[in-house]
Enzyme design. Structure first.
Site, PDB file in Angstrom:
ATOM      1  N   HIS A  53       0.839  -1.197   0.000  1.00  0.00           N
ATOM      2  CA  HIS A  53       0.000   0.000   0.000  1.00  0.00           C
ATOM      3  C   HIS A  53       0.878   1.253   0.000  1.00  0.00           C
ATOM      4  O   HIS A  53       2.016   1.228   0.482  1.00  0.00           O
ATOM      5  CB  HIS A  53      -0.894   0.033   1.239  1.00  0.00           C
ATOM      6  CG  HIS A  53      -2.025  -0.928   1.185  1.00  0.00           C
ATOM      7  ND1 HIS A  53      -3.211  -0.685   1.831  1.00  0.00           N
ATOM      8  CD2 HIS A  53      -2.174  -2.133   0.569  1.00  0.00           C
ATOM      9  CE1 HIS A  53      -4.047  -1.690   1.616  1.00  0.00           C
ATOM     10  NE2 HIS A  53      -3.426  -2.584   0.862  1.00  0.00           N
ATOM     11  N   GLU A  55       0.772   3.994   1.776  1.00  0.00           N
ATOM     12  CA  GLU A  55       1.194   4.483   3.084  1.00  0.00           C
ATOM     13  C   GLU A  55       2.368   3.683   3.637  1.00  0.00           C
ATOM     14  O   GLU A  55       3.312   4.255   4.194  1.00  0.00           O
ATOM     15  CB  GLU A  55       0.030   4.418   4.095  1.00  0.00           C
ATOM     16  CG  GLU A  55      -1.141   5.285   3.738  1.00  0.00           C
ATOM     17  CD  GLU A  55      -2.245   4.551   2.989  1.00  0.00           C
ATOM     18  OE1 GLU A  55      -3.419   4.857   3.220  1.00  0.00           O
ATOM     19  OE2 GLU A  55      -1.927   3.652   2.168  1.00  0.00           O
ATOM     20  N   CYS A  86      -2.985   0.218   7.180  1.00  0.00           N
ATOM     21  CA  CYS A  86      -2.251   1.476   7.072  1.00  0.00           C
ATOM     22  C   CYS A  86      -2.487   2.371   8.289  1.00  0.00           C
ATOM     23  O   CYS A  86      -1.575   3.064   8.737  1.00  0.00           O
ATOM     24  CB  CYS A  86      -2.611   2.189   5.771  1.00  0.00           C
ATOM     25  SG  CYS A  86      -2.035   1.248   4.327  1.00  0.00           S
TER      26      CYS A  86
END
Length: 150
Positions: A53, A55, A86
């Protein structure tokens, strides 16, 4: 740079996801001095990893830049409301401020599904949603519209 400038940098990163078939999510981490020290974009499809992801990628780069897992005083800008994973990474890295663009009604943990940051964890960042929300939402809508047309 302004909050909008940092979010525009995250939007640029989000746009880089599209050729790889990844949902367009981009993220930057900014130091207390105003320098971008971490950049990330969604790479789940590209890398075949559930944890790829934006993040997580940006937090990892910021930690390497500072030589510490603690990102106290830093601000994270992300185009889409963080998911549970996240949100956990934000809490664990001690990010001081979170600014996100579009809400995520299916997995958002800043209030859309639940607010993980209101739980009794040892760290709670300041959270601000809706930064360049229209631009962030439009990028996502256009991506998913393109998928439906295939």
């Amino acid at each position: 740079m302004t909050d909008q400038d940092y979010m525009r940098e995250a939007l640029k990163l989000a746009g880089e996801c599209i050729p790889h078939g990844d949902v367009p999510v981009g993220c930057v981490v900014v130091s207390p001095e105003g320098q971008i020290i971490g950049r990330g974009r969604n790479r789940r499809e590209e890398q075949g990893r559930a944890t790829a992801h934006a993040e997580v990628e940006a937090i990892n780069e910021a930690c390497a830049a500072l030589g510490s897992w603690r990102l106290t005083g830093c601000t994270l800008y992300v185009t889409l409301e963080p998911c549970p994973m996240c949100a956990g990474a934000i809490i664990n890295s001690r990010i001081s401020t979170l600014r996100y663009g579009a809400r995520e009604d299916k997995s958002g943990c800043c209030g859309s599904v639940l607010n993980l940051f209101e739980e009794r964890f040892n760290h709670r960042p300041r959270i601000y949603g809706g930064l360049l929300e229209r631009e962030c939402r439009t990028l996502l809508e256009n991506f998913f519209q393109g998928l439906r047309e295939i």
